[in-house]
Write a protein that holds these residues in place. Structure first.
Motif, PDB file in Angstrom:
ATOM      1  N   TYR A  33       0.789  -1.129  -0.164  1.00  0.00           N
ATOM      2  CA  TYR A  33       0.064   0.140  -0.187  1.00  0.00           C
ATOM      3  C   TYR A  33       0.612   1.237  -0.213  1.00  0.00           C
ATOM      4  O   TYR A  33       0.568   2.402  -0.420  1.00  0.00           O
ATOM      5  N   LYS A  34       2.000   1.183   0.621  1.00  0.00           N
ATOM      6  CA  LYS A  34       2.778   2.406   0.726  1.00  0.00           C
ATOM      7  C   LYS A  34       3.259   2.869  -0.894  1.00  0.00           C
ATOM      8  O   LYS A  34       3.239   4.146  -0.906  1.00  0.00           O
ATOM      9  N   VAL A  35       3.451   2.121  -1.778  1.00  0.00           N
ATOM     10  CA  VAL A  35       4.062   2.360  -3.161  1.00  0.00           C
ATOM     11  C   VAL A  35       2.884   2.956  -3.749  1.00  0.00           C
ATOM     12  O   VAL A  35       3.124   4.168  -4.241  1.00  0.00           O
ATOM     13  N   ILE A  36       1.711   2.275  -3.416  1.00  0.00           N
ATOM     14  CA  ILE A  36       0.383   2.920  -4.128  1.00  0.00           C
ATOM     15  C   ILE A  36       0.154   4.182  -3.671  1.00  0.00           C
ATOM     16  O   ILE A  36      -0.106   5.102  -4.405  1.00  0.00           O
ATOM     17  N   ILE A  37       0.393   4.622  -2.389  1.00  0.00           N
ATOM     18  CA  ILE A  37       0.145   5.789  -1.818  1.00  0.00           C
ATOM     19  C   ILE A  37       1.068   6.573  -2.147  1.00  0.00           C
ATOM     20  O   ILE A  37       0.764   8.157  -2.730  1.00  0.00           O
ATOM     21  N   GLU A  38       2.335   6.295  -2.299  1.00  0.00           N
ATOM     22  CA  GLU A  38       3.206   7.395  -2.585  1.00  0.00           C
ATOM     23  C   GLU A  38       3.126   7.806  -4.207  1.00  0.00           C
ATOM     24  O   GLU A  38       3.146   9.170  -4.457  1.00  0.00           O
ATOM     25  N   ILE A  39       2.827   6.928  -5.029  1.00  0.00           N
ATOM     26  CA  ILE A  39       2.613   7.330  -6.316  1.00  0.00           C
ATOM     27  C   ILE A  39       1.257   8.081  -6.529  1.00  0.00           C
ATOM     28  O   ILE A  39       1.127   9.274  -7.010  1.00  0.00           O
ATOM     29  N   ALA A  40       0.275   7.657  -5.902  1.00  0.00           N
ATOM     30  CA  ALA A  40      -0.974   8.444  -5.920  1.00  0.00           C
ATOM     31  C   ALA A  40      -0.860   9.688  -5.230  1.00  0.00           C
ATOM     32  O   ALA A  40      -1.536  10.792  -5.842  1.00  0.00           O
ATOM     33  N   CYS A  41       0.066  10.107  -4.291  1.00  0.00           N
ATOM     34  CA  CYS A  41      -0.119  11.410  -3.470  1.00  0.00           C
ATOM     35  C   CYS A  41       1.043  12.135  -3.507  1.00  0.00           C
ATOM     36  O   CYS A  41       1.033  13.315  -3.210  1.00  0.00           O
ATOM     37  N   THR A  42       2.104  11.758  -4.306  1.00  0.00           N
ATOM     38  CA  THR A  42       3.251  12.662  -4.619  1.00  0.00           C
ATOM     39  C   THR A  42       3.321  13.024  -5.978  1.00  0.00           C
ATOM     40  O   THR A  42       4.174  13.964  -6.176  1.00  0.00           O
ATOM     41  N   ARG A  43       2.530  12.581  -6.902  1.00  0.00           N
ATOM     42  CA  ARG A  43       2.450  12.976  -8.079  1.00  0.00           C
ATOM     43  C   ARG A  43       1.293  14.082  -8.449  1.00  0.00           C
ATOM     44  O   ARG A  43       0.395  14.086  -7.474  1.00  0.00           O
ATOM     45  N   THR A  44       1.506  14.908  -9.215  1.00  0.00           N
ATOM     46  CA  THR A  44       0.375  16.024  -9.547  1.00  0.00           C
ATOM     47  C   THR A  44      -0.853  15.226 -10.112  1.00  0.00           C
ATOM     48  O   THR A  44      -0.779  14.248 -10.469  1.00  0.00           O
ATOM     49  N   SER A  45      -2.066  15.938 -10.009  1.00  0.00           N
ATOM     50  CA  SER A  45      -3.095  15.265 -10.728  1.00  0.00           C
ATOM     51  C   SER A  45      -3.033  14.826 -12.067  1.00  0.00           C
ATOM     52  O   SER A  45      -3.398  13.647 -12.478  1.00  0.00           O
ATOM     53  N   GLU A  46      -2.422  15.596 -12.917  1.00  0.00           N
ATOM     54  CA  GLU A  46      -2.187  15.389 -14.240  1.00  0.00           C
ATOM     55  C   GLU A  46      -1.256  13.877 -14.745  1.00  0.00           C
ATOM     56  O   GLU A  46      -1.398  13.073 -15.308  1.00  0.00           O
ATOM     57  N   GLU A  47      -0.208  14.287 -13.575  1.00  0.00           N
ATOM     58  CA  GLU A  47       0.710  13.084 -13.805  1.00  0.00           C
ATOM     59  C   GLU A  47      -0.091  11.660 -13.243  1.00  0.00           C
ATOM     60  O   GLU A  47       0.399  10.699 -13.982  1.00  0.00           O
ATOM     61  N   PHE A  48      -0.797  11.822 -12.236  1.00  0.00           N
ATOM     62  CA  PHE A  48      -1.289  10.520 -11.879  1.00  0.00           C
ATOM     63  C   PHE A  48      -2.435   9.838 -12.972  1.00  0.00           C
ATOM     64  O   PHE A  48      -2.482   8.766 -12.917  1.00  0.00           O
ATOM     65  N   LEU A  49      -3.077  11.001 -13.436  1.00  0.00           N
ATOM     66  CA  LEU A  49      -3.851  10.506 -14.637  1.00  0.00           C
ATOM     67  C   LEU A  49      -3.282   9.927 -15.742  1.00  0.00           C
ATOM     68  O   LEU A  49      -3.907   9.219 -16.199  1.00  0.00           O
TER      69      LEU A  49
END
Lengths: 314, 314
Positions: free
Chosen positions: B102-118
């Protein structure tokens, strides 16, 4: 198929000038507005709006808002908007009601393609400086919130692939949820709100084959949380057959069977350039009367003329 | 600021040819691969990959997978990928573990900008023919699922506006959740996972001002569901100060304090072209040793040389 009869060669400058003339002076010439706008497609409308802004330093929609009124104003404004902007506005309006209108939110989240709904979310952020999901989350509670947040958040896979084994195993999960009357179970929300539409249609078929009944029937049992159950059924109907769902919304709207007053123009405006023809056919099959006749009976004046024009009546 | 020292004028054709030469024949000349790839930015790498495919009808990453091995292979492949493709791959890998990381998932979901994560979500669909959210939902359970589905689904507003009154009222809601130890309350998930980052930072400040303690401290009480509490704290840390969070991940990885073996290269590769310089500063401030020195101590061989090159060491 579209019902829209768009002009083959229109000039956005001329359109803007003619709209200006129709709006200025004493009164407004609604017939001119209808004759122009009801025959312009998305791209043409966009150009007209840009030309209008360029020529008169005024937003066309603001102009309409100050000149027109009632259902006609609303329909003309919604039609002039870009589809994403319009969907965002529909959802914003649905959220502003004292009890958020979950059916409108589900209709838009589940009958649009993933890309169309994403565009609506972008436009929502641009217009309201919030994300759509946070407004949904902050304005709803309980099971409804859980369902609506996931249904508006997930960026569903839109591809054609589906997995029949998965369809069987998830049909089984849904059946257990129904058997145990555990309708607010996270599993049902997960499956209905994150799986691709193709995958879900395959799951619905598997359900019928395995248990001899449809899943919406399974979800129609008496339950204290009736509205939430209806929301689940709405998600299923919108995914299973969006056109049939929309034809039903039109029928309800035209027969005063729903309280929500804007359903008629919302559906006609949203689908005129897409598949209103097929929706019209389904409407006729079910009700033995054409959509045009029902609209003509139910509405009147400029509003009627405008809707009928969008339905392909010249 | 980037630590990457990208070549000013590189030819994608020459790069592809030199990579081919380094890979073919007896053994692989890893030094050549490092000298090229560790000095190319996103756009340059994209062109090299296209040129390679064009010249040799082979995907560069598949080529690396067949030629290289271990941590070096992994790092080179991840670095060669487009950032969105890479983030999607990190999440897919995290989900494939027996207990999803879960930490990897949260790291990527929350440290990227909205557009990057999209963009990562789009790439996920393209690569795996599923949406990211449905895989998160089907591979997690309970409170974790609720948190992870919303954190990966919401398309957060990325603008600068925030509402101080809202920050106060939501700081109060969070405080009540903590007081009542109702950590799996929907409110905390709603607030942390759908509000914009700017709004949340304002809420965190309001919380500290109102209650004299940070919200992460409030969430550090003993609780049977420890992992879930840690997940909540991870979301907060990633949003509050992503660089400090990533500096901490690097520290843990370099001191064997986390089981997750790929954290070191994931953070360096993900941030080299963004803000690894600032992360390096934070790392030094906290630990009194530079990231370069720690990496040089902890790793060796080609893997070390590659990471050090990304850190700006020629």
């Amino acid at each position: 198929m579209t019902t829209l009869i768009a002009a083959k060669d229109s000039s956005s400058i001329e359109d803007a000038e003619n709209i200006r003339k129709a709006c200025k002076g004493f009164g407004t010439d609604e017939a001119v507005l209808i004759s122009i706008l009801a025959h312009r497609n998305v791209a043409q409308k966009k150009l007209v709006r840009m030309a209008y802004e360029e020529l008169y330093q005024e937003d066309l929609i603001q102009q309409f808002k100050s000149e027109l009124s009632g259902s006609f104003e609303r329909a003309i404004c919604n039609w002039t908007m870009d589809p994403a902007e319009r969907d965002a506005a529909f959802i914003n309006e649905a959220l502003k009601k004292e009890t958020p209108d979950y059916k409108v939110i589900i209709e838009i989240a589940c009958t649009r393609t993933s890309e169309e709904f994403l565009a609506a979310k972008r436009s929502y952020q641009f217009q309201y400086k919030h994300c759509l999901e946070e407004d949904v989350a902050s304005k709803t509670i309980g099971d409804f919130r859980r369902l609506l947040v996931v249904v508006t958040s997930a960026y569903r896979y839109d591809g054609d692939e589906f997995d029949e084994n998965l369809a069987h195993s998830e049909a089984n999960i849904l059946h257990q949820v129904i058997e145990n009357k555990a309708f607010n179970n996270d599993e049902i929300i997960r499956i209905l709100c994150t799986r691709s539409k193709k995958q879900l249609c395959s799951t619905f078929i598997a359900f019928r084959n395995m248990y001899g009944t449809t899943i919406t029937k399974g979800l129609s049992t008496d339950h204290p949380n009736d509205e939430y159950m209806e929301a689940l059924r709405t998600v299923i109907r919108c995914i299973k057959n969006p056109r049939r769902y929309l034809a039903k919304v039109l029928y309800y709207a035209l027969n005063d069977l729903i309280a929500e007053e804007h359903a008629l123009s919302r559906v006609i405006i949203s689908r005129a350039e897409k598949d209103l023809n097929e929706i019209n056919d389904l409407y006729f099959q079910r009700n033995g009367i054409t959509l045009d006749s029902s609209v003509a009976k139910k509405t009147s004046g400029n509003y009627m003329n405008f809707l009928l024009a969008l339905l392909g009546n010249n």
